[in-house]
Design an enzyme around this catalytic site. Structure first.
Site, PDB file in Angstrom:
ATOM      1  CB  SER A 267      -0.972   0.168   1.219  1.00  0.00           C
ATOM      2  OG  SER A 267      -0.140   0.130   2.073  1.00  0.00           O
ATOM      3  CG  ASP A 268       1.493   5.777  -1.136  1.00  0.00           C
ATOM      4  OD1 ASP A 268       1.115   6.600  -2.047  1.00  0.00           O
ATOM      5  OD2 ASP A 268       1.929   6.438  -0.155  1.00  0.00           O
ATOM      6  CD1 TRP A 269       4.654   4.728   5.185  1.00  0.00           C
ATOM      7  CD2 TRP A 269       4.181   4.285   3.665  1.00  0.00           C
ATOM      8  NE1 TRP A 269       5.285   4.293   5.398  1.00  0.00           N
ATOM      9  CE2 TRP A 269       5.840   3.586   3.933  1.00  0.00           C
ATOM     10  CE3 TRP A 269       4.498   3.811   1.933  1.00  0.00           C
ATOM     11  CZ2 TRP A 269       6.412   2.688   3.618  1.00  0.00           C
ATOM     12  CZ3 TRP A 269       4.769   2.496   1.073  1.00  0.00           C
ATOM     13  CH2 TRP A 269       6.036   2.172   2.150  1.00  0.00           C
ATOM     14  CB  SER A 271      -3.039   4.107   0.355  1.00  0.00           C
ATOM     15  OG  SER A 271      -2.052   2.803  -0.156  1.00  0.00           O
TER      16      SER A 271
END
Ligand code: GLC
Length: 736
Positions: A267-269, A271
């Site tokens: 995941s993005d941080w 997300s």
């Protein structure tokens, strides 16, 4: 024993046999490595408890995930970013850890790499960067970013590879292979449709299937199917109402089923937003929950992550099948066997001469010469010459700031330093001219320096000089070329437009050195004699800029995105707020497939500077432009040939670009689309015949009526040129 001399035929047969046996050994080795890995994965899987498996699926700190101590399974360590290994971050907040052993080589940002139009350089770039990540003991490098340049205001365009999916797809593959040769995973990002920073974590993008597949996914598909990327990062934004990071169409169907991706989705941080969606739609490793990806972060109790306790509970209750968990764990173990559990992982290196040379080479080759009236550039060194270097970007660090891709380089040669080092005889004088605030993430801190006194001083300096090099552009502060937000204006900030007018009023010999990662308005263009676009070039910036300004390197960069004359000429800014930035967090990409030059060509809107444009200090003549057939079958390739001659007296390089269009079609089409290119380096007077192969099936369009690619029969037009708006010749052919 006297042996009879072997006949040439025998020798060549021997060589061929040796070659194929080596190939076979290599292939077996590779096969063994993937089948060996499969066996190791299954053997390891059996030993893991449920709790241990779940712990592998989420962060234990800002940039690491848990190992399994009792089995000797190591932790996974990640680091940003796409053009250099970021300094160590603290365990559980965004502050830097203050290490003194983590400075590195800052390579040029990826718009510069794309501007080289040189896949071989991209391979060297990726390999060198991967070596530095390996040396810093990182298992995953959080880059490259390949989001498409849709609007010139996007704060992160500088990190990406421009507006054309074919260019981005061609340049991203060698970069990823280069990184991964070091036993470090590249992590292609942000998948998908993260094309602006404003409201990036909330905006819901609506775009057609056709534009999705033809414009926004190709670089990710190339990363997966051609570069075998080992990690991919889900994006913050939503698409058709679902978060992109755990998305039934994007991550589950297209990525893992259609493209058969065998790596991990990270995941993005922060997300990730749901346990069920993360579990069922393909998220494998959840990072950064509870942070905003850069600035603020709650002190994370990692067990409240979506893929932590609540995931464990739903597995125990049977709400989520164990097979879902095992698929994630197999991918996460595969990542380990490819990286920190690989038994033939090379050592890394950092801050070595080769890396500095690669950084300098990419920088010098990516610089784009936009304007050069009366051969203003190159500027010869001369003891009677006074050169005034004016502008904050001549001295300001451009590796600090910009967001998660910011770096702590061992050194960063500024444009002023580079120019001073190069011009040993000329007199170099300097004035700051203007000043922006410090590089901070989410607020603009105005400079303490008095703008007017800076302006007056700069004008005085300009008066004393024979030549002025105005080094301006944007910066890496908030609302500039920086993550987390977009620019609020298309023109240059900090009073530069007034300042450049004041300077030209006292000195006619002005060259503009543009330091930006984005297109900007240039109302002052007619007043300056030369313009070079120099991107963000990292540690060797000043030397690379001096290489080009002095003529040591003949510029050969080409623009990876269009410079519109005014913002309203850009496609995304032609359909009102719903198109950019969106209304009530919904956004519609109304330009559909007509992004960048596709829009300018089809709507006949003249750009300031076109995609693929870039001047040289020499000139080239292109002749004998031919294609090998008049009619092609679907399985064939089109062979485009031509002769390129350097008719000037300086060695240089040209990029021959092949665009293809179809005037009569059952669907809307762009006038033409880039389908091939080749950079050719030629000494003065030298000529070379080049061939560019274009697979006919690459001309297919994405047909929404069948949810698949469809290659239309009939007539096509092939455009051969050296810029989207500079075509030497058109030819027609047909597909039967
Ligand atoms: C940031 C960025 C992403 C980066 C990650 C870790 O929010 O969007 O590109 O890799 O968080 O810093």
């Amino acid at each position: 024993m006297k042996t009879s001399p072997k006949s040439p035929l025998t020798i060549s047969i021997l060589i061929i046999c040796i070659y194929f046996s080596q190939l076979q050994f290599l292939a077996q080795n590779t096969e063994q490595s993937s089948s060996t890995i499969a066996i190791k994965i299954e053997n390891t899987l059996k030993k893991l408890t449920l709790k241990e498996k779940v712990a592998l699926c989420h962060a234990q700190s800002k940039f690491s995930t848990k190992g399994v101590e009792r089995l000797g399974i190591p932790e996974i360590w990640m680091a940003d970013g796409p053009h250099g290994v970021r300094a160590e971050i603290s365990w559980d907040d965004w502050s830097y850890a203050g290490w003194t052993n983590d400075s590195i080589t800052a390579f040029p940002a990826l718009t510069c790499l794309a501007a080289t139009f040189n896949p071989k350089l991209s391979s060297q770039f990726g390999f060198s960067l991967g070596e530095e990540a390996r040396y810093r003991k990182k298992d995953v490098l959080l880059g490259p970013g390949v989001n498409i340049y849709r609007t010139p205001l996007n704060g992160r365009n500088f990190e990406y590879m421009g507006e054309d999916p074919f260019l981005a797809s061609t340049m991203v593959v060698p970069y990823i292979k280069g990184v991964q040769k070091n036993g470090v995973a590249a992590c292609v990002k942000h998948y998908a449709l993260n094309n602006q920073e404003l409201w990036r974590d909330k905006v819901n993008v609506e775009v057609s299937d056709r534009a999705l597949h033809e414009i926004y996914l190709p670089a990710f598909k190339a990363a997966v199917t051609k570069a075998n990327v080992w990690a991919l990062m889900g994006a913050y934004n939503k698409f058709r109402g679902q978060y992109a990071t755990h998305h039934e169409l994007l991550t589950k169907k297209i990525l893992k089923e259609d493209w058969k991706y065998d790596g991990v989705v990270i995941s993005d941080w922060s997300s990730a937003h749901s346990t069920i969606a993360s579990a069922m739609f393909g998220l494998d490793i959840e990072m950064g929950t509870g942070t905003d990806g850069l600035g603020t972060s709650t002190s994370n109790h990692y067990d409240h992550y979506y893929l932590a306790t609540s995931f464990l509970k739903k597995l125990k209750s049977g709400e989520i099948p164990l097979a879902i968990l095992d698929d994630k764990v197999r991918r996460i173990l595969r990542l380990r066997f490819r990286t920190n559990m690989s038994n033939n992982r090379p050592l890394g290196r950092a801050n070595n001469k080769e890396h500095h040379d690669v950084a300098r080479k990419v920088a010098a080759e990516g610089i784009v010469l936009l304007k050069n009236e009366n051969n203003f550039f190159p500027i010869k060194d001369d003891k009677n010459l006074i050169i005034a270097v004016i502008g904050e970007n001549a001295t300001r660090s451009m590796t600090a700031g910009g967001g998660s891709s910011e770096l702590k380089p061992q050194f960063e040669i500024s444009p002023l330093q580079g120019i001073r080092a190069r011009y040993k005889n000329a007199t170099i004088i300097h004035s700051m001219g203007f000043a922006s605030g410090p590089s901070v993430y989410d607020k603009v801190i105005p400079s303490k320096l008095n703008a007017d006194s800076l302006r007056v001083a700069a004008i005085q300096t300009a008066k004393k000089a024979d030549i002025v090099l105005f080094v301006g552009g944007l910066s890496k502060s908030h609302l500039q070329d920086c993550e987390g937000d977009d620019r609020k204006q298309f023109g240059l900030p900090f009073g530069q437009e007034t300042l450049i007018n004041d300077i030209v009023a006292v000195n006619q010999n002005v060259g503009f050195v543009l330091v930006t990662g984005n297109a900007v308005a240039m109302p002052w263009l007619k007043k300056v004699k030369g313009v070079i676009q120099t991107w963000y070039l990292g540690s060797m910036a000043g030397h690379a800029i001096a290489d080009v300004i002095s003529g040591a390197v003949n510029p050969s960069g080409k623009l990876p995105f269009t410079f519109p004359i005014k913002l309203e000429d850009n496609a995304a800014h032609s359909f009102g707020e719903i198109s950019y930035p969106g209304i009530d967090m919904t956004q519609q990409y109304k330009e559909d497939i007509l992004v960048g030059y596709r829009w300018h060509d089809t709507k006949e809107i003249k750009p300031l500077y076109a995609f693929g444009y870039g001047l040289s200090y020499t000139s080239f003549k292109v002749s004998n432009i031919e294609i090998d057939k008049k009619t092609y079958t679907k399985e064939a390739s089109i062979n485009v040939s031509c002769t390129v001659k350097n008719i000037g007296n300086i060695d240089g390089a040209e990029v021959i670009q092949i665009y293809i269009g179809k005037s009569k079609s059952k669907v809307k089409r762009a006038l033409k689309e880039l389908k091939g290119f080749q950079k050719v380096k030629l000494k003065s007077g030298e000529k070379s015949n080049i061939n560019i192969e274009i697979p006919v099936n690459s001309l297919a369009f994405y047909d929404e009526t069948i949810s698949d690619w469809n290659l239309e029969k009939g007539d096509y037009i092939i455009y051969v040129g050296n810029a989207a708006n500079n075509i030497f010749k058109k030819k027609t052919f047909s597909v039967k």
